[in-house]
Design a protein around this motif. Structure first.
Motif, PDB file in Angstrom:
ATOM      1  N   ALA A  93      98.369  -9.233  85.755  1.00  0.00           N
ATOM      2  CA  ALA A  93      98.065 -10.727  85.342  1.00  0.00           C
ATOM      3  C   ALA A  93      96.621 -11.079  84.688  1.00  0.00           C
ATOM      4  CB  ALA A  93      98.027 -11.749  86.852  1.00  0.00           C
ATOM      5  N   GLY A  94      95.427 -10.116  85.522  1.00  0.00           N
ATOM      6  CA  GLY A  94      93.865 -10.428  85.055  1.00  0.00           C
ATOM      7  C   GLY A  94      93.933  -9.973  83.825  1.00  0.00           C
ATOM      8  N   ARG A  95      93.975  -9.385  83.444  1.00  0.00           N
ATOM      9  CA  ARG A  95      94.449  -9.044  81.631  1.00  0.00           C
ATOM     10  C   ARG A  95      95.026  -9.486  80.965  1.00  0.00           C
ATOM     11  NH1 ARG A  95      94.667  -3.798  83.558  1.00  0.00           N
ATOM     12  NH2 ARG A  95      96.813  -3.363  83.589  1.00  0.00           N
ATOM     13  N   LYS A  96      96.166 -10.479  82.006  1.00  0.00           N
ATOM     14  CA  LYS A  96      97.308 -11.404  80.678  1.00  0.00           C
ATOM     15  C   LYS A  96      96.083 -12.392  80.836  1.00  0.00           C
ATOM     16  CE  LYS A  96     101.823  -9.825  81.662  1.00  0.00           C
ATOM     17  NZ  LYS A  96     102.983 -10.806  81.848  1.00  0.00           N
ATOM     18  N   GLN A 143     107.474  -6.012  60.785  1.00  0.00           N
ATOM     19  CA  GLN A 143     106.975  -5.208  61.193  1.00  0.00           C
ATOM     20  C   GLN A 143     106.787  -4.957  62.217  1.00  0.00           C
ATOM     21  OE1 GLN A 143     104.721  -3.604  58.139  1.00  0.00           O
ATOM     22  NE2 GLN A 143     106.686  -3.585  56.237  1.00  0.00           N
ATOM     23  N   LYS A 144     105.326  -6.107  62.788  1.00  0.00           N
ATOM     24  CA  LYS A 144     105.521  -5.892  64.290  1.00  0.00           C
ATOM     25  C   LYS A 144     106.149  -6.310  65.168  1.00  0.00           C
ATOM     26  CE  LYS A 144     100.659  -7.063  62.310  1.00  0.00           C
ATOM     27  NZ  LYS A 144      99.699  -8.479  62.041  1.00  0.00           N
ATOM     28  N   CYS A 145     107.193  -6.647  64.996  1.00  0.00           N
ATOM     29  CA  CYS A 145     108.565  -7.419  65.819  1.00  0.00           C
ATOM     30  C   CYS A 145     107.741  -8.225  66.568  1.00  0.00           C
ATOM     31  CB  CYS A 145     108.892  -6.546  67.155  1.00  0.00           C
ATOM     32  SG  CYS A 145     108.922  -4.855  66.115  1.00  0.00           S
ATOM     33  N   SER A 146     106.869  -9.297  65.859  1.00  0.00           N
ATOM     34  CA  SER A 146     106.343 -10.563  66.733  1.00  0.00           C
ATOM     35  C   SER A 146     107.273 -11.747  66.351  1.00  0.00           C
ATOM     36  CB  SER A 146     105.493 -11.359  66.351  1.00  0.00           C
ATOM     37  OG  SER A 146     104.536 -12.272  66.255  1.00  0.00           O
ATOM     38  N   VAL A 147     108.575 -11.659  66.843  1.00  0.00           N
ATOM     39  CA  VAL A 147     109.853 -12.817  67.019  1.00  0.00           C
ATOM     40  C   VAL A 147     109.123 -14.186  66.672  1.00  0.00           C
ATOM     41  CG1 VAL A 147     111.777 -12.742  68.177  1.00  0.00           C
ATOM     42  CG2 VAL A 147     111.459 -10.862  68.024  1.00  0.00           C
ATOM     43  N   SER A 148     109.084 -14.449  67.404  1.00  0.00           N
ATOM     44  CA  SER A 148     108.170 -15.377  67.673  1.00  0.00           C
ATOM     45  C   SER A 148     107.427 -16.234  66.929  1.00  0.00           C
ATOM     46  CB  SER A 148     107.924 -16.527  69.094  1.00  0.00           C
ATOM     47  OG  SER A 148     106.400 -16.020  68.942  1.00  0.00           O
ATOM     48  N   ASP A 149     106.463 -15.201  66.466  1.00  0.00           N
ATOM     49  CA  ASP A 149     105.706 -16.100  64.903  1.00  0.00           C
ATOM     50  C   ASP A 149     106.975 -15.700  64.184  1.00  0.00           C
ATOM     51  OD1 ASP A 149     103.705 -16.533  66.614  1.00  0.00           O
ATOM     52  OD2 ASP A 149     102.677 -14.127  66.442  1.00  0.00           O
ATOM     53  N   GLU A 182     113.923 -13.751  70.480  1.00  0.00           N
ATOM     54  CA  GLU A 182     112.765 -13.877  72.243  1.00  0.00           C
ATOM     55  C   GLU A 182     112.268 -12.283  71.784  1.00  0.00           C
ATOM     56  OE1 GLU A 182     115.371 -12.946  75.914  1.00  0.00           O
ATOM     57  OE2 GLU A 182     116.347 -15.220  75.223  1.00  0.00           O
ATOM     58  N   ASP A 183     110.814 -12.647  72.305  1.00  0.00           N
ATOM     59  CA  ASP A 183     109.905 -11.919  71.880  1.00  0.00           C
ATOM     60  C   ASP A 183     110.017 -10.154  73.039  1.00  0.00           C
ATOM     61  OD1 ASP A 183     108.087 -13.092  70.032  1.00  0.00           O
ATOM     62  OD2 ASP A 183     107.789 -14.452  71.291  1.00  0.00           O
ATOM     63  N   PRO A 184     110.361  -9.404  72.761  1.00  0.00           N
ATOM     64  CA  PRO A 184     110.142  -7.889  73.339  1.00  0.00           C
ATOM     65  C   PRO A 184     109.055  -8.379  74.213  1.00  0.00           C
ATOM     66  CG  PRO A 184     109.785  -7.662  71.827  1.00  0.00           C
ATOM     67  CD  PRO A 184     110.038  -9.103  71.303  1.00  0.00           C
ATOM     68  N   LEU A 185     108.933  -7.614  75.555  1.00  0.00           N
ATOM     69  CA  LEU A 185     107.951  -7.834  76.318  1.00  0.00           C
ATOM     70  C   LEU A 185     106.641  -6.505  75.622  1.00  0.00           C
ATOM     71  CD1 LEU A 185     107.019  -7.719  79.143  1.00  0.00           C
ATOM     72  CD2 LEU A 185     107.610  -5.568  79.918  1.00  0.00           C
ATOM     73  N   ASP A 186     106.358  -7.175  75.592  1.00  0.00           N
ATOM     74  CA  ASP A 186     104.543  -6.452  74.944  1.00  0.00           C
ATOM     75  C   ASP A 186     104.010  -4.474  75.631  1.00  0.00           C
ATOM     76  OD1 ASP A 186     102.042  -5.314  74.071  1.00  0.00           O
ATOM     77  OD2 ASP A 186     101.349  -7.478  73.457  1.00  0.00           O
TER      78      ASP A 186
END
Length: 651
Positions: A93-96, A143-149, A182-186
């Protein structure tokens, strides 16, 4: 002079002869080398971390130290499952939070000294009406699988009138259908992925009339790729009725489908029919349709077929059909993976069915092999195999073979997640505890606990029962220390079991140190329960049996004064204790009080026994009357409670 000249010339001739022979040898060697053809080996593609992986493979897991993500300090390393989870997720969570600050304040992170540019180190690009967009921008996001963007850029492109090709529409359709918009988990959030349970809810979560269906309708030509992407997405998120409608539409329009689409329909065939035989009939129809369309089956087809059979595992024909499926796919050259074996175990090793030895046959075939992930359900094999070893076969030998396979090569990467790992070791520990002698079991315990596995309260109960059965009291100090670290000291059943085990210990002169340690454990139990937070939701409540075991242990271990404190609390606050102290514990305390000539305690014990309705209380009073000189006050108190006849008889 002549002699000196001759002596000077001899070394020169020797040197000339040596140089001449060396030159001739070098010329011969060079001519031989020039005649040989130099072959440059082909380049072996390697991952960016290939060197690190090779180095890591030379070092085995150190079970005596914590995982590298924890502080290597006994006072800072988390011990319980909850504290491990909190520590790991808090650190992540700190990194987030750091990433969020970076992305929200992108204007302050403009210095880019790295060459080549490392995108992951810099703020995430945001897209709005002022952004300079193109079709290539959308392709990069897909290609980056960035769904929301990708969805945002698509909507901005539509509002700006930017033309997009059908290929981009198709690629975006495949993306949003696979991830259900939906965005997949990073991939960077390793801990969140590790502590997330990998069991997917079997219910319809498809976003009806969402962007995926909108993109499908907007395609100028709807071919097999478009139908396949939408059918696979709907089947994956259990919108099975509409997926089946699209499949029927493809059949009517003679639109061919690929193997992945057929696999997704086979997997959910059980949701389209009611009875077992109709479900299997539907699976056969889909497999036949594949063959007629010239679509070659693959490993996914095998696994989806077995998954469909596992959903009707109680059907009598399921076991025989599963073996026929395996044989047929092997004849096609399709080799099973761990997910295949997982489905076989779920079909053959039923809880209430006959015992099947298919796991032993599987281990004979795959023992010593190293596996890589080929199916998402590969991670279910090891935990299921250990479950079968414990509950179905009840064989420690098979469990040890499974564990050896797990630790072969990089197979441990297929353990799945934290939840599966915990269940795996829960089964392994429980089976080892009930099978091995206590000394051999403690070797396994010391090897895995606490850095690899933290036993749950239920497992610790099994360990305590084994300690009691083998009377291995020397391990109790270690186990109690671990229970404190694991935060198990607030469990009623476990504390009651610990006190029960302590009562079976018989002190001796040779074990003075152990006697002192066990007395300390008993008193620590008392102290922790008495000092627990009153506002705690699940407080430990004393009952008569626990108090009796505590009194017995303290008296037997020579802590008479502490037993008096416990007895005083039991008589003063009897309303807080569920039930009464057993008579055997009262007798042990009474005998100790007689030896100490403590008449006050003897009378108190007798009065408590009378209130509890113990029939043996009269004998205790007679024993007290015969062995101690009671004061008039004590005699009067006993006379009013028991009557003068009992006292006269005892005198």
């Amino acid at each position: 002079n002549m002699a000196g000249t001759l002596l000077g010339r001899k070394p020169v001739k020797l040197l000339q002869r040596f140089l001449k022979s060396t030159f001739c040898h070098d010329v011969a060697s060079s001519s031989q080398l020039s005649s040989e053809k130099i072959v440059i080996p082909n380049r072996i593609p390697r991952s960016p971390t290939a060197i690190l992986e090779a180095l890591a493979s030379t070092v085995s897991r150190d079970s005596s130290g914590p995982h590298y993500k924890y502080h290597d300090d006994p006072y800072l390393t988390p011990g319980s499952n909850l504290s491990k989870r909190v520590f790991s997720l808090s650190k992540e969570a700190g990194r987030k939070a750091a990433r969020w600050i970076r992305d929200e304040n992108a204007a302050f992170f403009t210095h880019r000294p790295d060459d080549p540019f490392i995108e992951a180190f810099f703020p995430k690009m945001t897209y709005n009406e002022e952004s300079n967009l193109s079709e290539e921008t959308l392709r990069e996001l897909i290609q980056k699988c960035s769904v929301s963007d990708a969805i945002t850029v698509y909507q901005l492109s539509q509002s700006k009138g930017i033309e997009l090709s059908d290929n981009v529409y198709q690629e975006l359709l495949e993306l949003v259908a696979y991830y259900n918009c939906e965005d997949p988990l990073d991939e960077d959030w390793v801990e969140e992925r590790w502590y997330r349970q990998g069991v997917t809810a079997v219910r319809n979560t498809w976003k009806d009339n969402g962007l995926a269906e909108e993109l499908f309708k907007s395609l100028s030509t709807k071919g097999s790729a478009a139908y396949g992407a939408l059918i696979r997405g709907m089947a994956q998120y259990y919108q099975v009725d509409r997926a089946w409608q699209l499949y029927q539409e493809c059949k009517e329009k003679n639109i061919p489908l690929d193997a992945g689409t057929y696999n997704s329909l086979i997997r959910v065939a059980s949701f389209l029919r009611d009875s077992f035989d109709l479900r299997w009939q539907l699976v056969k129809e889909l497999l036949t349709s594949m063959a007629e369309s010239g679509v070659s089956p693959n490993l996914g087809t095998l696994n989806c077929t077995l998954e469909a059979l596992s959903q009707v595992a109680t059907w009598r024909q399921a076991k025989q059909l599963s073996l026929q499926v395996i044989a047929e796919f092997k004849s096609l050259g399709i080799q099973p993976c761990l997910a295949t074996y997982y489905f076989l175990l779920t079909i053959h090793c039923r809880e209430r069915g006959p015992i099947s030895r298919i796991l032993i046959d599987i281990l004979d075939h795959i023992e010593g092999k190293q596996f890589e992930i080929e199916d998402p359900k590969d991670t279910f094999f090891f935990v299921t195999a250990m479950d079968v070893s414990r509950n179905h076969l009840q064989s420690l030998e098979v469990a040890q073979r499974v564990d050896k396979l797990l630790h072969t090569g990089n197979n441990y990467c297929l353990i799945g997640d934290s939840f599966k790992e915990s269940i795996y070791y829960r089964h392994y520990f429980a089976l080892a505890c009930s099978t091995l002698i206590i000394e051999d079991f403690m070797e396994i315990y010391n090897d895995l606990v606490p850095h690899i596995y933290t036993p749950e309260p239920g497992v610790m109960e099994e360990v305590m029962k084994a300690i009691s059965t083998h009377e291995a009291f020397e391990y109790l100090p270690q186990l109690w220390s671990d229970m404190i670290v694991f935060e198990h000291t607030s469990r009623d059943r476990l504390l009651s079991l610990v006190l029960s085990v302590l009562t079976k210990y018989q002190p001796s002169e040779e074990n003075k140190q152990l006697t002192k340690q066990l007395a300390t454990i008993a008193w620590d139990v008392w102290t922790r329960v008495q000092e627990q937070d009153e506002t705690r939701h699940n407080k430990v409540s004393w009952n008569g049996l626990m108090i009796g075991d505590l009194l017995t242990t303290l008296v037997q271990c020579g802590e008479y004064d502490k037993s008096l404190i416990v007895m005083k609390e039991a008589t003063t606050n009897a309303h807080k204790i569920l039930g009464y102290i057993p008579v055997n514990a009262l007798q042990i305390l009474n005998n100790a009080a007689i030896e100490k000539e403590d008449a006050e305690t003897c009378v108190s014990v007798a009065m408590y026994g009378l209130d509890a309705g113990h029939q043996e209380t009269g004998e205790m009073v007679k024993q007290l009357q015969s062995k101690l000189n009671l004061s008039l006050e004590h005699q009067a108190k006993l006379s009013s409670a028991f009557g003068t006849e009992l006292l006269n008889d005892s005198s």
